[in-house]
Design an enzyme around this catalytic site. Sequence first.
Site, short mmCIF file in Angstrom:
data_model
loop_
_atom_site.label_atom_id
_atom_site.label_comp_id
_atom_site.label_asym_id
_atom_site.label_seq_id
_atom_site.Cartn_x
_atom_site.Cartn_y
_atom_site.Cartn_z
N SER A 26 0.93 -1.19 0.02
CA SER A 26 0.18 -0.18 -0.14
C SER A 26 0.87 1.31 0.02
CB SER A 26 -1.00 0.11 1.29
OG SER A 26 -1.67 1.23 1.27
N HIS A 60 28.23 8.95 -7.69
CA HIS A 60 27.71 8.00 -7.00
C HIS A 60 26.24 7.83 -7.15
CE1 HIS A 60 27.29 4.73 -3.71
NE2 HIS A 60 26.25 5.67 -3.33
N SER A 82 22.76 5.15 -6.01
CA SER A 82 22.37 4.07 -5.08
C SER A 82 21.13 3.94 -4.84
CB SER A 82 23.24 3.82 -3.87
OG SER A 82 23.13 4.84 -2.86
N GLY A 106 20.09 2.79 -1.66
CA GLY A 106 19.94 2.62 -0.45
C GLY A 106 19.10 1.45 0.42
N ARG A 107 19.22 0.44 -0.48
CA ARG A 107 18.42 -0.89 -0.14
C ARG A 107 19.62 -1.78 0.40
NH1 ARG A 107 13.39 -2.03 -2.24
NH2 ARG A 107 12.39 -0.23 -2.83
N SER A 133 19.64 -4.20 -3.18
CA SER A 133 20.87 -3.46 -3.18
C SER A 133 21.39 -3.11 -4.54
CB SER A 133 21.90 -3.62 -2.30
OG SER A 133 22.90 -2.72 -2.14
N ASN A 182 29.89 3.46 -8.65
CA ASN A 182 30.54 4.80 -8.72
C ASN A 182 31.10 4.93 -10.20
OD1 ASN A 182 30.21 5.23 -5.96
ND2 ASN A 182 31.69 3.79 -5.46
N ASP A 212 33.10 -8.82 -2.75
CA ASP A 212 32.34 -8.60 -1.73
C ASP A 212 31.59 -7.60 -1.52
OD1 ASP A 212 34.55 -7.78 0.87
OD2 ASP A 212 34.50 -7.06 -0.84
#
Length: 869
Positions: free
Chosen positions: A702, A738, A740, A742-743, A748, A752, A780
Amino acid sequence: MKIRLLTAGIAVALAGCTVGPNYLRPTVDTPAAWRIDYPKAADVANLKWWEQFGDPVLNQLVETALRDNRDLRVAAARVDQFIGALTATGSQLYPQIGYGADAQRARASTEGFPPVPPTLSPYFSLYNVSLGASWQTDLFGRVRRQTEAAQAQVYASEQGQRGVVLTLVSGVATSYIVLRSLDRQLEIAQATARNFEGTLRIFDLRYKAGMIAMTELSQIRSQTQQARAAIPQFQQAVATQENLISILLGRNPGPIPRGKTIDQLIAPQIPGDLPATLLQRRPDILAAEQNLVAANANIGAARALYYPNLSLQAALATTATATGALFSGPAAAGLIGASLAGPIFTFGGIEGQVAAAEAGERAALAVYQQTILNALRETNDALSGSQKRAEEFSLQRERVIAAARARDRAARVRAPVQAAFRQGRVRLPGGAGGRERIVRRRTGVGEPAGQQLRADCQRLPGGGRRLGGHRRRHGAQAAGRAEPGAEPGLQRGLRQPGSGQVRVCREPLPDNSETTMPTPCRLPMPTVIVSLLLASTQVLAQPASPALAECAAIAADSERLACFDRISGRAAKPATPAAAAPAATPATPTAAAAPAATAGSGSMFDKAWAFDPASPRYDVSLYAPNYFLVGRYTTDLNTAPYDPLVNAGLLEPGTELDDVEAAFQISFKFRAWTTDDRRWGAWVAYTQQSQWQLYNDTGNASRPFRETNYMPELILSYKPALQWGDLKWNLVNLAFNHQSNGRSDLLSRSWNRLIASFGVEQGDFAVLGRLWWRIPESDDKDDNPTLSDYYGWGDLSAIYKWRGQSFSGTIRGNPSTGKGAGQLAYTSAPLFGPVRGYVKLFSGYGETLIDYDWNQTTIGIGITLNDWL
């Protein structure tokens, strides 16, 4: 639902409690038409009317003045000043949030009550941290009325700035016309002096041959000196006019470039609009009305002081004797409350403020009405003067033609007298007085064209005096003074029917002077100059030998002048007077060069990246488009990233996403460093893009933000200022980017990049190319190693602006994988304020980071504050 309705009802009730009179535009008795029936012409009030003169140099001078004039900068700063006041006033409508912190070291009295026990130290520390908010509800509209008045002051200051612009443009154009008129008069004065010098040599030869007396030679010498004396006077006037224009351009006094000659300038058309149209565009009238709006709002703000004021307060605080205990439970404190305050007896304080506000409103109304009356009077005067002057010019042209015919008849009668004069049997006809009048009238030949062009300039919309402009004491007024050497009533500028060119005519001298050589209207102007010189040579030359008599008997003017020049030793300079005026001809633009000289509203990259040397050093501006898409439809919604979350129990089974959603983007940039010439700059930019499931009401989905991308950037900008033909290279950027979402975990996305940008433009069309290199990350930390396979290594964008609208497109991709995307966008002209319509079509991979490997086509429609350039 009940709470929402109650809240809406309270808001409506509060909004309806605004006290004071609402503004109503006063009724103005506007005539249906002007006193003079002037033909309707094209409305050039909002156009670059000075370009109608057809002089690229004048266009450049106006552009320079609009960029560098100091008065215009003062007006712009005044607008910013009122905008700041509006922001400060409007902020009172919203809650004010503040914080506080203090630390104290104190000693308690050991003799106080109760006394400090001997076992305890009298010294102690006290620490306090607080966060508070307060809101003045503005029940009766005092702040809203103050905000209304501040907004009206902003509008009035903007109209004042527009008035300065109109006056400045008029001043530059009028001063330039005066300068070219002085240049022409200087040329004629110099040519006249050279002609008298040649005549003096002829009389000197006759004196040496014993044919004339010293008295007559002295008269010729005196008249020659008189002709020479007019030259410094015009030279000084030219220098003064150049200094005046330099000040209007915002630079030190110095020389001014020249373009077309005075007779080559094309007089602009003069519009004759209805009075109501005039009232809608004159900046002085609009400014006066906004001042009236502000005065009316001040009445409401003053009357609101009679009513109570309701304020709401809330605060959170913590107090402790040790910093470690500041945020513990017992140290916390809080406050929430409301206060109501109102006046009872003010002993005339509020009454006085209301009376002052009402008097100010009456004064503003009178000023507004008087401004309208002055505008109507000035326009009627201008149109009446234009029509009557045209009639005067028509009669003057007929007079000159009639005088030319009379001259031809008189020449046949005077033929025996002139023959006796050439043989030396009679004295020089006309005497010294006639020759002095020749000097005076020749040096005033360049004035009529300048007078007519200046009058047309000042009657134009935005011309600073009549239509669309308002009267100011500026350069235009100073430039309107009389030039030296011009004799009123002797010259007139005549306009031929169906032509924008000004014909210069000279009235005949009195019939009792046989030196009169009236010249009918003709173009081009060099012909007038040559005719005057030839005529004066024919009259003043007296043969001192059979050779001179032979020259005088030659019928052709050019051959007769060449004969006299050979005798006087000036055979090498027969074409100087005739060549003086055509020398300015190369300044006339060719058909190919004219559009480049007059078109263009300035560099789009200059505006977007503040390369203008006058721009603020620390500039804050919009960056990428700031839009809100009310609806965004996708042909293939990407649910794949969310499937693992459903399987892991992070979302309820059956959760669905709508293929129609809202979207918005916020983007701005701040220049933190720049050079003095603004060609280099360092910027900090931020862009945020969100996809909003606004219309989704199923399960846990929702109204979430399906995806939000954050993109901070550090940018180094540079303006190369290189040009190939009409193509200008005006932008080079190097940026660290940059991006992104933010997850975390499965959703995610980030990367960059170093981005190099190159921008070129031509007129209203611009192209921006970008190449980027992804900064490698360790395995990683790399959430999406295949981003470059879909986003590629660069993109290419183009934009075209037409009549306030923008059409743009972008393509990007990776040739090695065949993946990429394309986007088309349309931005409308402003709908209201800075708000524009916006339509965006996207097809391909990576409209957002969550969709970087998903191929879809989307179309969105909404509003935006800007395009990308």
